[in-house]
Design a protein around this motif. Structure first.
Motif, PDB file in Angstrom:
ATOM      1  N   HIS A  30       0.839  -1.204   0.000  1.00 40.85           N
ATOM      2  CA  HIS A  30       0.000   0.000   0.000  1.00 40.85           C
ATOM      3  C   HIS A  30       0.876   1.258   0.000  1.00 40.85           C
ATOM      4  O   HIS A  30       0.652   2.197  -0.766  1.00 40.85           O
ATOM      5  N   LEU A  31       1.873   1.261   0.888  1.00 34.24           N
ATOM      6  CA  LEU A  31       2.746   2.433   1.004  1.00 34.24           C
ATOM      7  C   LEU A  31       3.540   2.651  -0.282  1.00 34.24           C
ATOM      8  O   LEU A  31       3.800   3.790  -0.679  1.00 34.24           O
ATOM      9  N   HIS A  32       3.918   1.543  -0.926  1.00 39.11           N
ATOM     10  CA  HIS A  32       4.687   1.638  -2.168  1.00 39.11           C
ATOM     11  C   HIS A  32       3.910   2.443  -3.215  1.00 39.11           C
ATOM     12  O   HIS A  32       4.459   3.359  -3.849  1.00 39.11           O
ATOM     13  N   ASP A  33       2.631   2.101  -3.375  1.00 34.24           N
ATOM     14  CA  ASP A  33       1.807   2.856  -4.328  1.00 34.24           C
ATOM     15  C   ASP A  33       1.625   4.300  -3.870  1.00 34.24           C
ATOM     16  O   ASP A  33       1.583   5.222  -4.697  1.00 34.24           O
ATOM     17  N   PHE A  34       1.542   4.476  -2.564  1.00 38.56           N
ATOM     18  CA  PHE A  34       1.412   5.838  -2.020  1.00 38.56           C
ATOM     19  C   PHE A  34       2.669   6.661  -2.318  1.00 38.56           C
ATOM     20  O   PHE A  34       2.586   7.832  -2.697  1.00 38.56           O
ATOM     21  N   PHE A  35       3.839   6.043  -2.186  1.00 29.27           N
ATOM     22  CA  PHE A  35       5.092   6.757  -2.462  1.00 29.27           C
ATOM     23  C   PHE A  35       5.172   7.151  -3.941  1.00 29.27           C
ATOM     24  O   PHE A  35       5.703   8.216  -4.271  1.00 29.27           O
ATOM     25  N   THR A  36       4.677   6.283  -4.813  1.00 27.66           N
ATOM     26  CA  THR A  36       4.675   6.636  -6.241  1.00 27.66           C
ATOM     27  C   THR A  36       3.772   7.842  -6.466  1.00 27.66           C
ATOM     28  O   THR A  36       4.129   8.768  -7.199  1.00 27.66           O
ATOM     29  N   TYR A  37       2.612   7.821  -5.809  1.00 22.21           N
ATOM     30  CA  TYR A  37       1.682   8.956  -5.924  1.00 22.21           C
ATOM     31  C   TYR A  37       2.347  10.251  -5.438  1.00 22.21           C
ATOM     32  O   TYR A  37       2.261  11.289  -6.113  1.00 22.21           O
ATOM     33  N   VAL A  38       3.035  10.164  -4.313  1.00 26.21           N
ATOM     34  CA  VAL A  38       3.733  11.341  -3.773  1.00 26.21           C
ATOM     35  C   VAL A  38       4.830  11.796  -4.738  1.00 26.21           C
ATOM     36  O   VAL A  38       4.981  12.995  -5.007  1.00 26.21           O
TER      37      VAL A  38
END
Lengths: 169, 169
Positions: A62-70
């Motif tokens: 989940h965080l991985h996709d969030f980091f890409t978004y950021v």
């Protein structure tokens, strides 16, 4: 904040009789207590449903996709200041491509054109640097634990005020 | 793993001329460099789009819903062993209610019946205990950082092997 620490209700968690073996009493904390005969002692709750992965690995995804978004947000903000043409390219690309699957987004961006490829490499670089250097992991833990406490209180307070109002009416 | 540390392409990030003031050269790392005249010095990248909240707060919200999901899983597994009736109630309730919004799920469960209320309180208790005691925060950080590196390598390797194959054909 111990108001929600209720003991397990006997009507909900009655101990199931087991053939012969005496069971330890149900503890207040819902740890997955293994049988005393097994050598492996784990004091953590048993979390089913993650297959071979751990909950931590699932959360990391989940965080991985969030980091890409950021990272995409960061790069767009940089482009807006420095390169209007690349900014327009990026915004146009985003109209037809979702950032929800971060890796697919980067892979597609990389194949769009050579200019887009440079942007994709930039996003990969930024998400790595952000995750390693900028993201405040201690803060995440603190905020998460506070949020659980606050939300637990809110859910219970809302219910109580609702039922109190009903009984008053 | 420094293969993806490309310098910023001049075609993508040309420095924008600013009236009179001399700009520092663009660094390799995409930090949000503030003007030398401001006293506030921040060496982190500027992340737009989160309003007053921080990226950490946003990630904490994601994790909060994840912890509720985990707590529901834990409680269901406990019910399956100890209380078949409550297990059936819970499974039936879940057919019509999504766990995606964890707080709404708990609030709805609490209002279903007095038995369901006990289950809801249990879930609140479990998500608090799980978040505070069981969840491995260090492991989350390690796995997340490793995942970003691995996925970055994979995205670039896939692209390279694809373009190499095309040029060979």
């Amino acid at each position: 904040m111990a108001s929600h620490r209720i003991p397990p209700s006997p009507s909900v968690f009655p101990p199931k009789p087991q053939g012969g073996a005496s069971r330890p009493p149900l503890s207040l904390r819902p740890w997955s207590t293994r049988s005393a005969s097994t050598t492996l002692q784990c004091h953590k709750m048993y979390v089913p449903g993650f297959g071979e992965a751990s909950p931590e690995a699932k959360a990391a995804k989940h965080l991985h996709d969030f980091f890409t978004y950021v990272a995409v947000r960061i790069v767009i903000a940089q482009l807006e200041s420095y390169n209007e043409e690349a900014y327009a390219d990026m915004m146009k690309f985003m109209e037809n491509h979702s950032v929800d699957d971060g890796d697919k987004f980067c892979a597609d961006l990389m194949r769009e054109s050579s200019n887009h490829k440079a942007l994709a490499l930039r996003i990969l670089e930024v998400r790595s640097a952000y995750c390693k250097t900028d993201f405040e992991w201690d803060n995440l833990q603190r905020l998460s634990q506070k949020m659980v406490e606050d939300r637990n209180t809110k859910v219970m307070r809302d219910y109580l005020s609702e039922t109190t109002m009903k009984s008053e009416n």
